[in-house]
Scaffold this motif. Structure first.
Motif, PDB file in Angstrom:
ATOM      1  N   GLY A 419      24.920   7.387  24.925  1.00 40.71           N
ATOM      2  CA  GLY A 419      24.508   8.072  26.128  1.00 40.71           C
ATOM      3  C   GLY A 419      24.643   9.641  25.954  1.00 40.71           C
ATOM      4  N   PRO A 420      24.112  10.836  27.053  1.00 39.25           N
ATOM      5  CA  PRO A 420      24.159  11.953  26.795  1.00 39.25           C
ATOM      6  C   PRO A 420      25.733  12.398  27.129  1.00 39.25           C
ATOM      7  N   ALA A 421      26.603  11.837  27.785  1.00 47.63           N
ATOM      8  CA  ALA A 421      27.922  12.255  28.032  1.00 47.63           C
ATOM      9  C   ALA A 421      28.813  10.944  27.911  1.00 47.63           C
ATOM     10  N   LEU A 422      30.022  11.172  26.952  1.00 45.21           N
ATOM     11  CA  LEU A 422      30.714  10.024  26.719  1.00 45.21           C
ATOM     12  C   LEU A 422      32.285  10.526  26.517  1.00 45.21           C
ATOM     13  N   TRP A 423      33.095   9.860  27.290  1.00 42.93           N
ATOM     14  CA  TRP A 423      34.362  10.362  27.333  1.00 42.93           C
ATOM     15  C   TRP A 423      35.305   9.715  26.105  1.00 42.93           C
ATOM     16  N   LEU A 424      36.058  10.283  25.140  1.00 43.88           N
ATOM     17  CA  LEU A 424      36.886  10.013  24.250  1.00 43.88           C
ATOM     18  C   LEU A 424      38.362   9.761  24.935  1.00 43.88           C
ATOM     19  N   ASP A 425      38.616   8.795  25.215  1.00 44.44           N
ATOM     20  CA  ASP A 425      39.976   8.719  25.974  1.00 44.44           C
ATOM     21  C   ASP A 425      41.025   8.301  24.868  1.00 44.44           C
ATOM     22  N   HIS A 426      42.347   8.270  25.436  1.00 40.26           N
ATOM     23  CA  HIS A 426      43.358   7.837  24.644  1.00 40.26           C
ATOM     24  C   HIS A 426      43.490   6.496  23.850  1.00 40.26           C
ATOM     25  N   ASP A 427      42.814   5.314  24.751  1.00 41.14           N
ATOM     26  CA  ASP A 427      42.760   4.073  24.032  1.00 41.14           C
ATOM     27  C   ASP A 427      42.002   4.151  22.776  1.00 41.14           C
ATOM     28  N   LEU A 428      40.749   4.620  22.765  1.00 38.06           N
ATOM     29  CA  LEU A 428      40.117   4.653  21.471  1.00 38.06           C
ATOM     30  C   LEU A 428      40.549   5.561  20.574  1.00 38.06           C
ATOM     31  N   VAL A 429      41.104   6.542  20.955  1.00 41.09           N
ATOM     32  CA  VAL A 429      41.727   7.515  19.630  1.00 41.09           C
ATOM     33  C   VAL A 429      42.911   6.749  19.215  1.00 41.09           C
ATOM     34  N   ALA A 430      43.677   6.233  20.125  1.00 40.43           N
ATOM     35  CA  ALA A 430      44.841   5.249  19.396  1.00 40.43           C
ATOM     36  C   ALA A 430      44.076   4.136  18.551  1.00 40.43           C
ATOM     37  N   LYS A 431      43.151   3.435  18.971  1.00 40.62           N
ATOM     38  CA  LYS A 431      42.774   2.359  18.269  1.00 40.62           C
ATOM     39  C   LYS A 431      42.145   2.836  17.023  1.00 40.62           C
ATOM     40  N   ARG A 432      41.299   4.015  16.958  1.00 43.86           N
ATOM     41  CA  ARG A 432      40.847   4.323  15.752  1.00 43.86           C
ATOM     42  C   ARG A 432      41.635   4.917  14.687  1.00 43.86           C
ATOM     43  N   LEU A 433      42.783   5.513  15.300  1.00 42.94           N
ATOM     44  CA  LEU A 433      43.710   5.914  14.275  1.00 42.94           C
ATOM     45  C   LEU A 433      44.613   4.946  13.620  1.00 42.94           C
ATOM     46  N   ILE A 434      44.860   4.003  14.413  1.00 46.23           N
ATOM     47  CA  ILE A 434      45.523   2.574  13.857  1.00 46.23           C
ATOM     48  C   ILE A 434      44.542   1.828  12.977  1.00 46.23           C
ATOM     49  N   GLN A 435      43.357   1.820  13.188  1.00 47.00           N
ATOM     50  CA  GLN A 435      42.308   1.112  12.341  1.00 47.00           C
ATOM     51  C   GLN A 435      42.305   2.137  10.954  1.00 47.00           C
ATOM     52  N   GLU A 436      42.462   3.292  11.089  1.00 45.76           N
ATOM     53  CA  GLU A 436      42.188   4.118   9.758  1.00 45.76           C
ATOM     54  C   GLU A 436      43.660   4.063   9.088  1.00 45.76           C
ATOM     55  N   HIS A 437      44.747   4.189   9.671  1.00 47.17           N
ATOM     56  CA  HIS A 437      46.026   4.175   8.802  1.00 47.17           C
ATOM     57  C   HIS A 437      46.661   2.736   8.546  1.00 47.17           C
ATOM     58  N   GLY A 438      45.894   1.740   9.034  1.00 48.74           N
ATOM     59  CA  GLY A 438      46.322   0.418   8.818  1.00 48.74           C
ATOM     60  C   GLY A 438      47.461  -0.079   9.744  1.00 48.74           C
TER      61      GLY A 438
END
Ligand SMILES: NC(=O)c1ccc[n+]([C@@H]2O[C@H](COP(=O)([O-])OP(=O)(O)OC[C@H]3O[C@@H](n4cnc5c(N)ncnc54)[C@H](O)[C@@H]3O)[C@@H](O)[C@H]2O)c1
Length: 439
Positions: A419-438
């Protein structure tokens, strides 16, 4: 809008690759949000092209970069820069021989600014001059850009412009009172909004933070049509701010920094993306979490929203990387302090009575209150005091990780945005970093 629209899932880039073009619409300075997105574009093999805000000449008019400045800016970006000054806003624009809006602000004093009236016809003339100057420069930029995009390639425009605070001493003093003033030094943010000074500043914020995106969407239409006709794809992203869902008493809950005077401009930015979206253009404003950057340092206490990310890392699965990060952050504190105590302070702040009226999404951006500023600034100072060194802060460490995470989330989502406006919240920020760093 009644609630925020969080990004729900992590997506991967399916569109951009070797030889596609990434255009950074805003100059890159230091540690800002854009670095996260640029890293992703480079990793995908894209060609990076940038612009410049120019530098002020002896009459404060924006000029192109000198060869030395250009070489430095290009080395910093890791890509070519189109050397046409693209400074948004009209605070330094005025017909020859008349006062610029910054001159007008400089006529105000710390005592009389609330009653100081502006000549709005003159301000409108300056505004038109500023926006026409910007649009003129933008069409030159587009002409050059057009020659730099090979047929059949995809294009990613990343808008990062935000700002518009006039460089006037009196405003710096007022801003200090509004964002940092406690007790007898407290100044209601509403008094700024209601003054002519405040109205002028809001117009300039809108020009820099929002209209610049509208002008970009408009000016790149010919290029977009050409790219799409050749089977390529074009995406637009912009950095928004409209509060963030963070962990509060173990639940993800929407909260905001107060007073975020730029909020009206950020909503106007969302509106540009929404209307482009209705016309079939994939433009998305990503509302990003509060972090410390050169631009956000003025907002005392903004990092209080960021610290609970440490708890989100544990809630989203933790692991060795998270343990190491906790340890690193713990190591930044004085021996007698602990991260648990820091986070307890943040929790006490979030759940205090003074903060309760501010969890109101629909009323955003709310004016500050004396009790709220006292709590926000006071808690922030107490937490800084718990660090061994005042310039090695847990919030700076976390800011870098959020920059990286948002870069990955935005770059992945931009292929097929929801969509045209999406919020990047702490849940996905944390998930994405954990995914990245294993995990
Ligand atoms: N820092 C935060 O907490 C936060 C949170 C959410 C969103 N954002 C947004 O992220 C984006 C990047 O900000 P940042 O905090 O990384 O800081 P930054 O200082 O790195 O970025 C600010 C950008 O605005 C550009 N800019 C400033 N004045 C301009 C003008 N008059 N004309 C044209 N361009 C101008 C700068 O060149 C730079 O690219 C901004 O849109 C900001 O609002 C920041």
């Amino acid at each position: 809008m009644k609630t925020s629209r969080p990004l729900k899932a992590i997506s991967s880039n399916t569109v951009f690759g070797e030889g596609d073009v990434f255009v950074l619409f805003g100059e890159l300075f230091g540690r800002g949000y854009a670095t996260g997105l640029i890293d992703q574009a480079k990793a995908a093999g894209m060609t990076v092209i940038g612009i410049t805000v120019g530098r002020p000449d002896e009459n404060n008019k924006p000029r192109a970069l000198t060869p030395e400045e250009l070489a430095e800016a290009e080395a910093n970006l890791g890509g070519k820069i189109i050397n046409v000054p693209l400074r948004a806003g009209f605070e330094l624009d005025a017909p020859e021989g008349t006062a610029t809006p910054t001159d007008l602000v400089n006529e105000m004093t710390i005592k009389d600014w609330q009653d100081h009236k502006l000549d709005w016809d003159h301000v409108e003339i300056c505004r038109d001059l500023g926006s026409n100057r910007f649009k003129g420069a933008l069409s030159q930029v587009m002409e050059q850009l057009d020659t730099m995009i090979p047929t059949g390639k995809n294009v990613f425009f990343a808008h990062t412009m935000a700002g518009g605070i006039p460089r006037a001493k009196v405003f710096m003093a007022i801003a200090n009172r509004i964002y940092k003033g406690r007790g007898a030094r407290y100044m209601p943010s509403q008094s700024l909004i209601e003054s002519d000074l405040g109205k002028l500043i809001l117009k300039n914020f809108e020009e820099v933070t929002a209209n610049s995106f509208g002008y970009l969407l408009e000016a790149s239409k010919t290029l977009r049509d050409r790219v799409e006709a050749a089977g390529g794809e074009v995406r637009y992203t912009a950095y928004g701010y409209h509060g963030t869902r963070i962990l509060i008493e173990d639940e993800y809950r929407w909260q905001t920094y107060t007073n975020y005077t730029q909020g009206y401009a950020k909503m106007a930015l969302e509106n540009f993306a929404e209307s482009a979206w209705k016309d079939g253009v994939k433009a998305t404003v990503f509302n990003c979490p509060e972090i410390r950057t050169n631009s956000s340092d003025v907002f005392a206490g903004i990092e209080l929203s960021l610290l609970p990310l440490l708890q989100a890392f544990k809630k989203e699965g933790g692991g060795a990387w998270v343990d190491a990060l906790w340890q690193k952050c713990e190591g930044m504190l004085k021996p007698e302090a602990s991260l648990e105590e820091v986070l307890q302070k943040v929790s006490d702040y979030q759940t205090s009575e003074a903060m309760q009226p501010f969890y109101n999404f629909e009323a955003w951006p709310m004016p500050n209150s004396a009790e709220q500023v006292d709590k926000t600034v006071g808690t922030s100072q107490e937490i800084v005091d718990m660090h061994s060194e005042r310039n090695v802060l847990v919030s700076d460490e976390l800011s870098q990780h959020v920059v990286a995470a948002t870069g990955m989330l935005m770059f992945g989502e931009a292929s097929q945005p929801e969509g045209p406006a999406l919020w990047l919240d702490h849940d996905l920020v944390a998930k994405r970093l954990i995914q990245e760093h294993g995990a």
